[in-house]
Design an enzyme around this catalytic site. Structure first.
Site, PDB file in Angstrom:
ATOM      1  N   LYS A 186       5.135   1.796  -3.282  1.00  0.00           N
ATOM      2  CA  LYS A 186       5.025   3.163  -3.826  1.00  0.00           C
ATOM      3  C   LYS A 186       5.207   3.075  -5.332  1.00  0.00           C
ATOM      4  CE  LYS A 186       4.574   7.507  -2.499  1.00  0.00           C
ATOM      5  NZ  LYS A 186       3.822   8.080  -1.373  1.00  0.00           N
ATOM      6  N   LYS A 227       5.750   3.425   8.151  1.00  0.00           N
ATOM      7  CA  LYS A 227       4.577   4.276   8.342  1.00  0.00           C
ATOM      8  C   LYS A 227       3.314   3.422   8.434  1.00  0.00           C
ATOM      9  CE  LYS A 227       4.413   7.670   5.532  1.00  0.00           C
ATOM     10  NZ  LYS A 227       4.181   8.696   4.515  1.00  0.00           N
ATOM     11  N   GLY A 272      -3.024   8.266  -3.976  1.00  0.00           N
ATOM     12  CA  GLY A 272      -2.426   9.469  -4.560  1.00  0.00           C
ATOM     13  C   GLY A 272      -1.155   9.883  -3.842  1.00  0.00           C
ATOM     14  N   ASP A 273      -0.460  10.819  -4.433  1.00  0.00           N
ATOM     15  CA  ASP A 273       0.708  11.479  -3.827  1.00  0.00           C
ATOM     16  C   ASP A 273       0.885  12.755  -4.645  1.00  0.00           C
ATOM     17  OD1 ASP A 273       3.093  10.989  -1.834  1.00  0.00           O
ATOM     18  OD2 ASP A 273       4.087  11.635  -3.655  1.00  0.00           O
ATOM     19  N   LYS A 292       0.860  -1.182   0.000  1.00  0.00           N
ATOM     20  CA  LYS A 292       0.000   0.000   0.000  1.00  0.00           C
ATOM     21  C   LYS A 292       0.888   1.219   0.000  1.00  0.00           C
ATOM     22  CE  LYS A 292      -3.984   2.157   0.733  1.00  0.00           C
ATOM     23  NZ  LYS A 292      -3.918   2.721  -0.624  1.00  0.00           N
ATOM     24  N   GLN A 300       7.361   3.867   3.596  1.00  0.00           N
ATOM     25  CA  GLN A 300       5.969   3.440   3.700  1.00  0.00           C
ATOM     26  C   GLN A 300       5.822   2.173   4.554  1.00  0.00           C
ATOM     27  OE1 GLN A 300       3.859   5.508   1.431  1.00  0.00           O
ATOM     28  NE2 GLN A 300       2.281   4.903   2.870  1.00  0.00           N
TER      29      GLN A 300
HETATM   30  P1  NDP Z   1       0.328  17.813  -4.163  1.00  0.00           P
HETATM   31  O1  NDP Z   1       0.752  17.494  -5.535  1.00  0.00           O
HETATM   32  O2  NDP Z   1      -1.116  17.961  -3.844  1.00  0.00           O
HETATM   33  O3  NDP Z   1       1.060  19.139  -3.657  1.00  0.00           O
HETATM   34  C1  NDP Z   1       2.442  19.254  -3.618  1.00  0.00           C
HETATM   35  C2  NDP Z   1       2.807  20.670  -3.252  1.00  0.00           C
HETATM   36  O4  NDP Z   1       4.212  20.764  -3.073  1.00  0.00           O
HETATM   37  C3  NDP Z   1       2.456  21.671  -4.341  1.00  0.00           C
HETATM   38  O5  NDP Z   1       2.149  22.916  -3.745  1.00  0.00           O
HETATM   39  C4  NDP Z   1       3.749  21.746  -5.152  1.00  0.00           C
HETATM   40  O6  NDP Z   1       3.904  22.961  -5.861  1.00  0.00           O
HETATM   41  C5  NDP Z   1       4.771  21.645  -4.051  1.00  0.00           C
HETATM   42  N1  NDP Z   1       6.017  21.061  -4.576  1.00  0.00           N
HETATM   43  C6  NDP Z   1       6.148  19.911  -5.284  1.00  0.00           C
HETATM   44  N2  NDP Z   1       7.430  19.702  -5.629  1.00  0.00           N
HETATM   45  C7  NDP Z   1       8.107  20.738  -5.110  1.00  0.00           C
HETATM   46  C8  NDP Z   1       9.465  21.105  -5.131  1.00  0.00           C
HETATM   47  N3  NDP Z   1      10.388  20.354  -5.746  1.00  0.00           N
HETATM   48  N4  NDP Z   1       9.812  22.241  -4.493  1.00  0.00           N
HETATM   49  C9  NDP Z   1       8.872  23.002  -3.845  1.00  0.00           C
HETATM   50  N5  NDP Z   1       7.587  22.704  -3.820  1.00  0.00           N
HETATM   51  C10 NDP Z   1       7.204  21.597  -4.433  1.00  0.00           C
HETATM   52  O7  NDP Z   1       0.984  16.687  -3.221  1.00  0.00           O
HETATM   53  P2  NDP Z   1       0.615  16.265  -1.742  1.00  0.00           P
HETATM   54  O8  NDP Z   1       0.163  17.453  -0.972  1.00  0.00           O
HETATM   55  O9  NDP Z   1      -0.240  15.082  -1.812  1.00  0.00           O
HETATM   56  O10 NDP Z   1       2.031  15.765  -1.193  1.00  0.00           O
HETATM   57  C11 NDP Z   1       2.950  16.641  -0.553  1.00  0.00           C
HETATM   58  C12 NDP Z   1       3.937  15.815   0.262  1.00  0.00           C
HETATM   59  O11 NDP Z   1       3.210  15.053   1.243  1.00  0.00           O
HETATM   60  C13 NDP Z   1       4.769  14.791  -0.517  1.00  0.00           C
HETATM   61  O12 NDP Z   1       6.028  14.662   0.095  1.00  0.00           O
HETATM   62  C14 NDP Z   1       3.982  13.500  -0.311  1.00  0.00           C
HETATM   63  O13 NDP Z   1       4.804  12.358  -0.481  1.00  0.00           O
HETATM   64  C15 NDP Z   1       3.555  13.676   1.122  1.00  0.00           C
HETATM   65  N6  NDP Z   1       2.421  12.856   1.538  1.00  0.00           N
HETATM   66  C16 NDP Z   1       1.213  12.948   0.889  1.00  0.00           C
HETATM   67  C17 NDP Z   1       0.146  12.185   1.324  1.00  0.00           C
HETATM   68  C18 NDP Z   1      -1.208  12.318   0.722  1.00  0.00           C
HETATM   69  O14 NDP Z   1      -2.145  11.720   1.263  1.00  0.00           O
HETATM   70  N7  NDP Z   1      -1.398  13.079  -0.337  1.00  0.00           N
HETATM   71  C19 NDP Z   1       0.302  11.209   2.415  1.00  0.00           C
HETATM   72  C20 NDP Z   1       1.587  11.269   3.070  1.00  0.00           C
HETATM   73  C21 NDP Z   1       2.598  12.047   2.612  1.00  0.00           C
HETATM   74  P3  NDP Z   1       3.339  23.111  -7.374  1.00  0.00           P
HETATM   75  O15 NDP Z   1       1.889  23.414  -7.218  1.00  0.00           O
HETATM   76  O16 NDP Z   1       4.147  24.205  -7.926  1.00  0.00           O
HETATM   77  O17 NDP Z   1       3.594  21.798  -8.038  1.00  0.00           O
END
Ligand code: NDP
Length: 446
Positions: free
Chosen positions: A125, A113, A164-165, A89, A110
């Site tokens: 992943k 976690k 998603g991620d 997962k 993961q």
């Molecule tokens: P989203 O795609 O919804 O959002 C990602 C955000 O981070 C956007 O604002 C994006 O900016 C910014 N971003 C991406 N890459 C970079 C970078 N290289 N430098 C600066 N900003 C960056 O993703 P999530 O919110 O789902 O995920 C964010 C983090 O949380 C990741 O590390 C993910 O692995 C982790 N995570 C997510 C989970 C989930 O349920 N979604 C669960 C656990 C962890 P822009 O809009 O410009 O792309």
């Protein structure tokens, strides 16, 4: 005495071109030294050697046709890391930076976690170097369909259940679910994060951000007698995790003053107006810089790293890996920041983590603090199996309890090994123990 140095040396030899993976492995192995000391049977059973090697990794071609009729070829990945305690997962990430090392680091994290959630979930992943930014809905759909055409051979509701991620939200999950269903002619919970009218769980969208705040609230109260109430909060990112962390931090009485995206950050000293951010990022899919058009008192600053120089009490990095370095950590500490909670996976560099721990900052590592997303995915799987839906309040209450339990388990494990309040060590040990016991019980089958 260093019992796991040999395992780390082997990891370096085998994965020398995968720095993020090695960074994640090093942190975990260092935390597990006292476990190796206390339980030599895990060394004898080769648990440490086995746990750092994926059970299976799949790399595949993803061809699709863009709006101009041109054939584009992307690369797809799924790393099925560990199935000792449940089916694989973990999320799918669509971002141009994706490569096998990034997916392996995420899949490795993961394992621990998912174990921490207390649910029967193995670790995996996946993703692609596809960049959804600037693509039409039709292009995203054709890509997702092609991606799922191949991925469908390797997943299933009892085998591997992606979510998603970064770059994969409700739209992408919907397109992939549709393709899987068409190919298999079966309606199963093979993906989580689905739309509410086709098997999704209430509160899954909010879960990672909400869970982060529940975890940090519990940790801050227990360790320092502090909370979000009347605290100034800086959050990086403006995607799924950042948006719902902002919402919950505000509900708990915090003032969130900054958010960012990959081009820059906004500072609103009166407090971020979340509805504007949601309109810009979730509906219009535009840059965060648009915010200042609606709120004239706010500022937009180009570039991301400066966000950590804003004075705050609580920092929640919710964008991406290694976005908060040693220099940023020092500035946060100098400015009086007393808590850092990782919404993203591995957003703080090892040097930054060291600074936080040395300065008694309440530090919630990602594999514990952001586990609310996968925990609620686990709850979505349960609801799918039961063909039943819980209310938002029911799911939210379960999520909150899971986050509190994760904090308590990590904290207890840390204390047991003499590292009071070190949640990095505590989370790694607590996550590891359950998986290690299962692997040992199941023999050297995989
Ligand atoms: P989203 O795609 O919804 O959002 C990602 C955000 O981070 C956007 O604002 C994006 O900016 C910014 N971003 C991406 N890459 C970079 C970078 N290289 N430098 C600066 N900003 C960056 O993703 P999530 O919110 O789902 O995920 C964010 C983090 O949380 C990741 O590390 C993910 O692995 C982790 N995570 C997510 C989970 C989930 O349920 N979604 C669960 C656990 C962890 P822009 O809009 O410009 O792309």
């Amino acid at each position: 005495m260093n019992k796991l140095g040999r395992v780390m040396d082997e990891a370096i030899k085998r994965n020398s071109n995968e720095p993020e993976f090695l960074q994640a492995v090093k942190e975990v192995l260092e935390s597990l030294e006292p476990v190796a000391e206390k339980y030599p049977e895990y060394i004898e059973a080769g648990i440490f050697d086995r746990i750092i090697e994926p059970e299976r990794q799949i790399i595949f071609r993803v061809p699709w046709v863009n709006d101009q009729g041109k054939v584009i070829v992307n690369r797809g990945f799924r790393v099925q890391f560990n199935s000792a305690i449940g089916p694989y997962k973990g999320g799918l990430r669509f971002h141009p930076s994706v490569n096998v090392g990034i997916i392996k680091f995420l899949g490795f994290e993961q394992i621990f976690k998912n174990s921490l959630t207390g649910l029967p979930l193995g670790g995996g992943k996946g993703g692609s170097d596809f960049d959804p930014k600037g693509k039409s809905d039709g292009e995203v759909m054709r890509f997702c369909q092609s991606f799922m055409f191949e991925l469908s051979r390797h997943i299933g509701e009892n085998t591997d259940i992606p979510a998603g991620d970064i770059g994969v939200g409700g739209r992408e999950i919907g397109y992939m679910f549709g393709m899987y269903k068409k190919m298999r002619n079966e309606f199963t919970g093979v993906l989580t994060g689905k739309g509410l009218n086709f098997g999704g769980s209430l509160a899954r969208t909010e879960a990672t951000g909400y869970g982060l705040c529940y975890f940090m609230d519990e940790a801050m109260t227990s360790i320092k007698g502090k909370s979000f109430k009347d605290s100034t909060v800086v959050i990086s990112g403006s995607g799924n995790v950042a948006i719902y962390a902002t919402q919950k931090a505000q509900e708990l009485g915090g003032k969130v003053v900054a958010l960012s995206d990959s081009t820059g950050y906004i500072y609103d000293e009166d407090g971020i107006k979340l509805e504007t951010v949601r309109q810009i990022k979730e509906v219009e899919r535009k840059r965060i810089s648009e915010y200042v058009k609606y709120h004239k008192n706010a500022q937009y600053i180009e570039g991301c790293s400066g966000i950590w120089s804003i004075k705050c009490d609580i920092a929640l990095p919710c964008a991406t890996q290694n976005e908060l370095d040693e220099k940023a950590a020092k500035i946060l500490v100098e400015n009086g920041c007393f808590a850092v909670g990782e919404g993203a996976n591995m957003p703080s560099t090892p040097e930054a983590v060291e600074i936080f721990l040395e300065n008694d900052v309440v530090f919630g590592p990602g594999k514990a603090a952001n586990a609310g997303g996968v925990a609620t995915s686990g709850l979505e799987m349960s609801q799918n199996s039961m063909r039943y839906s819980w209310t938002f309040e029911e799911v939210d209450a379960k999520l909150k309890q899971i986050m509190i339990d994760i904090y308590k388990n990590a904290s207890t494990a840390a204390s047991e090994f003499g590292f009071d309040n070190n949640l990095v060590i505590g989370a790694n040990i607590a996550g590891f123990m359950k998986v290690a016991q299962a692997m040992k019980a199941q023999g050297v089958a995989y």
